[in-house]
Design an enzyme around this catalytic site. Structure first.
Site, short mmCIF file in Angstrom:
data_model
loop_
_atom_site.label_atom_id
_atom_site.label_comp_id
_atom_site.label_asym_id
_atom_site.label_seq_id
_atom_site.Cartn_x
_atom_site.Cartn_y
_atom_site.Cartn_z
N VAL A 1 38.30 -42.11 -0.21
CA VAL A 1 38.63 -43.16 -1.17
C VAL A 1 37.82 -44.40 -0.82
CG1 VAL A 1 40.48 -44.60 -2.12
CG2 VAL A 1 40.94 -42.22 -1.51
N LYS B 1 62.59 -45.05 9.81
CA LYS B 1 63.82 -45.33 10.53
C LYS B 1 64.54 -46.56 9.97
CE LYS B 1 65.33 -46.61 15.25
NZ LYS B 1 66.42 -45.64 15.40
N TYR C 1 43.07 -38.27 14.33
CA TYR C 1 43.38 -38.61 12.93
C TYR C 1 44.02 -37.42 12.21
CZ TYR C 1 42.89 -40.42 8.21
OH TYR C 1 43.16 -40.85 6.92
N SER D 1 49.71 -39.70 4.00
CA SER D 1 49.08 -38.66 4.81
C SER D 1 47.59 -38.67 4.45
CB SER D 1 49.73 -37.31 4.56
OG SER D 1 49.17 -36.31 5.39
N LYS E 1 47.97 -37.17 10.76
CA LYS E 1 48.30 -37.00 9.34
C LYS E 1 49.06 -35.70 9.08
CE LYS E 1 46.59 -40.89 7.90
NZ LYS E 1 47.46 -41.95 7.35
N ASP F 1 53.42 -55.22 12.96
CA ASP F 1 52.76 -54.23 13.81
C ASP F 1 53.64 -52.99 13.76
OD1 ASP F 1 51.78 -52.58 15.79
OD2 ASP F 1 51.56 -54.17 17.28
N ILE G 1 44.05 -48.95 -0.20
CA ILE G 1 45.08 -48.29 -0.99
C ILE G 1 46.37 -49.10 -0.99
CG2 ILE G 1 46.56 -46.23 -1.12
CD1 ILE G 1 44.13 -44.65 0.02
N THR H 1 37.52 -47.47 0.21
CA THR H 1 38.29 -48.49 0.92
C THR H 1 37.44 -49.05 2.07
OG1 THR H 1 39.22 -46.95 2.53
CG2 THR H 1 40.43 -47.23 0.44
#
Length: 270
Positions: A209, A123, A176, A162, A180, A61, A19, A211
């Site tokens: 999706v 941030k 996971y 998300s 999210k 990272d 994505i 991927t």
């Protein structure tokens, strides 16, 4: 009020595949200069070669503050500002497990990338955007609107990745799913905190999706489980990365100036 006289700049994490790659390509098609960031610098450079506009590849990272800060600094040094950001870097568990069988290291690993990574990106992206003058791309378009509705310009727009896993229970995938869900909380909080500063923050929640990460997850399943997963969406198929990319670019665009703190499910009716 500043107007948009130059090319806009988009920052994409996780831009080396899936994505993230599709989103960087779509931003470039729309005329944005792109910062393609990924922990795998060679994959980021591969994406960069696909773009139609100027860009740079950055190794990052997202679990480390110094690395994320350096990514934002590199973007600003090269292009002068960041208009849009897609915080798309993410990982899944190495193996499915119940909560009782999930190790602390695995929980920390997933939360570190998917949740802490989004927080760190927010941030440093927001800190940069707060230094930027608001930009109105087409002031004449809004000249006759009452003040309460007028698009006064934005300092930046951010979309976080998300998942549909943030909207349903995720048995055998607790880290996971938790990560999210947390992204939605960060999204809404950031949106409220910076709404009056001209910074919009939204999220996308993709379903299954096509991927590399999805294919790796499918390898862990039995044939029967794979078939059930592929037909889980009411439309009867999984999504394409380009379909999510379109939604990300729309949320970042001037088409929805009154939209912030929202999440958009892209999940075939699920």
């Amino acid at each position: 009020m500043a107007t948009n006289t130059g090319k806009r700049v988009a920052l994409v994490t996780g831009g080396g595949s899936g994505i993230g790659r599709a989103t960087a390509v779509r931003f470039a098609e729309l005329g944005y200069s792109c910062v393609v960031a990924d922990i795998d610098e060679s994959s980021a450079k591969e994406t960069l070669r696909m773009l139609q506009t100027p860009g740079i590849a950055v190794q990052v990272d997202v679990t480390k503050a110094t690395s994320v800060e350096a990514m934002v600094t590199a973007a600003v040094q090269h292009f002068g500002r960041i208009d849009c950001a897609f915080n798309g870097a993410g990982i899944a568990e190495r193996a499915t497990a119940t909560i009782a069988d999930t190790t602390e290291d695995e929980f920390d690993r997933v939360m570190g990338v998917n949740t802490k990574g989004v927080w760190l990106c927010l941030k440093y992206e927001i800190a940069q955007m707060l230094q930027q003058e608001p930009v109105m791309s087409d002031p004449a378009k809004w000249a006759d609107k009452p003040d309460v509705c007028r698009f006064r310009g934005v300092r930046g727009s951010i979309v976080n990745a998300s998942s549909i896993a943030a909207h349903y229970p995720t048995p055998m995938h607790a880290p996971y799913g938790a990560s999210k869900w947390a992204v939605l909380g960060l999204t809404k909080t950031a949106a409220v905190e910076y709404a009056k500063e001209g910074i919009r923050v939204n999220a996308v929640s993709p379903g299954f999706v096509d991927t590399p990460m999805h294919h790796r997850n499918m390898e862990k399943l039995s044939p029967g489980e794979k078939e059930k997963t592929e037909s889980w969406h009411p439309v009867g198929r999984i999504g394409a990365p380009e379909e999510v990319a379109e939604a990300v670019c729309w949320l970042c665009s001037d088409a929805c100036p009154f939209t912030t703190g929202e999440h958009l499910k892209i999940a075939g009716g699920s």
